[in-house]
Design an enzyme around this catalytic site. Sequence first.
Site, PDB file in Angstrom:
ATOM      1  N   HIS A 116       3.292  -2.209  20.782  1.00  0.00           N
ATOM      2  CA  HIS A 116       3.275  -3.658  21.013  1.00  0.00           C
ATOM      3  C   HIS A 116       4.626  -4.166  21.525  1.00  0.00           C
ATOM      4  O   HIS A 116       4.685  -5.198  22.180  1.00  0.00           O
ATOM      5  CB  HIS A 116       2.901  -4.400  19.724  1.00  0.00           C
ATOM      6  CG  HIS A 116       1.423  -4.354  19.426  1.00  0.00           C
ATOM      7  ND1 HIS A 116       0.528  -5.256  19.953  1.00  0.00           N
ATOM      8  CD2 HIS A 116       0.691  -3.515  18.658  1.00  0.00           C
ATOM      9  CE1 HIS A 116      -0.694  -4.985  19.517  1.00  0.00           C
ATOM     10  NE2 HIS A 116      -0.628  -3.925  18.728  1.00  0.00           N
ATOM     11  N   GLU A 157      -8.684   2.657  16.042  1.00  0.00           N
ATOM     12  CA  GLU A 157      -8.527   1.206  16.170  1.00  0.00           C
ATOM     13  C   GLU A 157      -9.381   0.733  17.354  1.00  0.00           C
ATOM     14  O   GLU A 157      -8.992   0.906  18.513  1.00  0.00           O
ATOM     15  CB  GLU A 157      -7.058   0.828  16.389  1.00  0.00           C
ATOM     16  CG  GLU A 157      -6.212   1.086  15.151  1.00  0.00           C
ATOM     17  CD  GLU A 157      -4.819   0.467  15.214  1.00  0.00           C
ATOM     18  OE1 GLU A 157      -4.079   0.621  14.237  1.00  0.00           O
ATOM     19  OE2 GLU A 157      -4.469  -0.152  16.243  1.00  0.00           O
ATOM     20  N   HIS A 169      -7.393  -2.043  19.593  1.00  0.00           N
ATOM     21  CA  HIS A 169      -6.091  -1.883  20.253  1.00  0.00           C
ATOM     22  C   HIS A 169      -6.279  -1.224  21.617  1.00  0.00           C
ATOM     23  O   HIS A 169      -6.651  -0.063  21.714  1.00  0.00           O
ATOM     24  CB  HIS A 169      -5.165  -1.030  19.378  1.00  0.00           C
ATOM     25  CG  HIS A 169      -3.781  -0.841  19.960  1.00  0.00           C
ATOM     26  ND1 HIS A 169      -2.645  -1.380  19.371  1.00  0.00           N
ATOM     27  CD2 HIS A 169      -3.356  -0.195  21.074  1.00  0.00           C
ATOM     28  CE1 HIS A 169      -1.579  -1.047  20.099  1.00  0.00           C
ATOM     29  NE2 HIS A 169      -1.993  -0.333  21.137  1.00  0.00           N
ATOM     30  N   ASP A 178      -4.102  -6.291  20.809  1.00  0.00           N
ATOM     31  CA  ASP A 178      -5.270  -6.190  19.944  1.00  0.00           C
ATOM     32  C   ASP A 178      -6.219  -7.306  20.378  1.00  0.00           C
ATOM     33  O   ASP A 178      -5.794  -8.445  20.578  1.00  0.00           O
ATOM     34  CB  ASP A 178      -4.898  -6.414  18.471  1.00  0.00           C
ATOM     35  CG  ASP A 178      -3.933  -5.363  17.957  1.00  0.00           C
ATOM     36  OD1 ASP A 178      -3.828  -4.289  18.579  1.00  0.00           O
ATOM     37  OD2 ASP A 178      -3.279  -5.624  16.931  1.00  0.00           O
ATOM     38  N   TYR A 222       0.800  -1.233   0.000  1.00  0.00           N
ATOM     39  CA  TYR A 222       0.000   0.000   0.000  1.00  0.00           C
ATOM     40  C   TYR A 222       0.831   1.280   0.000  1.00  0.00           C
ATOM     41  O   TYR A 222       0.276   2.379  -0.004  1.00  0.00           O
ATOM     42  CB  TYR A 222      -0.925   0.007   1.224  1.00  0.00           C
ATOM     43  CG  TYR A 222      -1.811  -1.217   1.284  1.00  0.00           C
ATOM     44  CD1 TYR A 222      -2.900  -1.360   0.427  1.00  0.00           C
ATOM     45  CD2 TYR A 222      -1.534  -2.257   2.173  1.00  0.00           C
ATOM     46  CE1 TYR A 222      -3.701  -2.485   0.466  1.00  0.00           C
ATOM     47  CE2 TYR A 222      -2.331  -3.395   2.217  1.00  0.00           C
ATOM     48  CZ  TYR A 222      -3.407  -3.500   1.366  1.00  0.00           C
ATOM     49  OH  TYR A 222      -4.197  -4.624   1.391  1.00  0.00           O
ATOM     50  N   SER A 245       6.298   0.921  17.660  1.00  0.00           N
ATOM     51  CA  SER A 245       5.088   0.185  18.019  1.00  0.00           C
ATOM     52  C   SER A 245       4.975  -0.022  19.523  1.00  0.00           C
ATOM     53  O   SER A 245       5.898  -0.532  20.169  1.00  0.00           O
ATOM     54  CB  SER A 245       5.066  -1.186  17.329  1.00  0.00           C
ATOM     55  OG  SER A 245       3.970  -1.944  17.824  1.00  0.00           O
TER      56      SER A 245
END
Length: 257
Positions: free
Chosen positions: A174, A227, A230, A181, A157, A172
């Site tokens: 994460h 989101e 998340h 998530d 993309y 991130s």
Amino acid sequence: MKRNMLLLGLLVFALVLTGCRHREKPAAVSLAEEDPSAVAAKPENPAEEEPEAPQLPTMETSLDDYPLNTPTDDILVLVNKTHPVTRDYVADDLVTVVHCDPNVGNKDTKKMRKVAADAIEELIAGAKEDGYDIVMRTGYRSYDYQDYLFNSYAANYGEAEANTYSARPGQSEHQTGWCCDVGVLGVALTDFDYRPEAVWIADNCWKYGFILRYPADKTDITGYIYESWHIRYVGKDVAQYIYENGLTLEEYLGILD
Ligand SMILES: [Zn+2]
């Protein structure tokens, strides 16, 4: 003489008619001839105007823009596009979450920091009591795994678009092990928005110490699209404060640079 007067009268009448016809040029035609865009820009039925495109975050960074930091163990540690972490940072108390989606990620991504892992199990049990089956999809992600993910999105993309929903490695949250998530088994991540489970998460996650990290109306602050899936562990008191005041973690901490 009488006939001449009649002819003169007809001539005057004809001249008046001709003159009127010149002045009678319809305004709309005149507008269209002089400025076609003036007509085109005015739709006949406003209800048929195209809907506004959703606003996407424009904040974009490269890996060279901000120095990498090794985060502290602080439960409120901020990791985002402008506060990235070092490649080798791994929290030392990651444990596996039991109620995970077995079809997502790998054995590492099923982990969270111990306190957050316990809290997500409580959240999943609370949802179950209310009639919702929620699972943890992805918790911890290493720098290298995030690198792989981001590059996969970017290849498909383009980097700019990928960076509206996927973090560059080091940027991130994460990687901290404090977030995850959530989702529903068999439901694609991006379809979670439309589920009642997403409403339950938005209304109740604060009770378990989590916040919705990327709200729909704060994309200019977080740098990411909305989101619904998340959530970030911050502890119950802070989560309640952030929920009740409609804040992001950045706003709560006062770190907006
Ligand atoms: Zn996430």
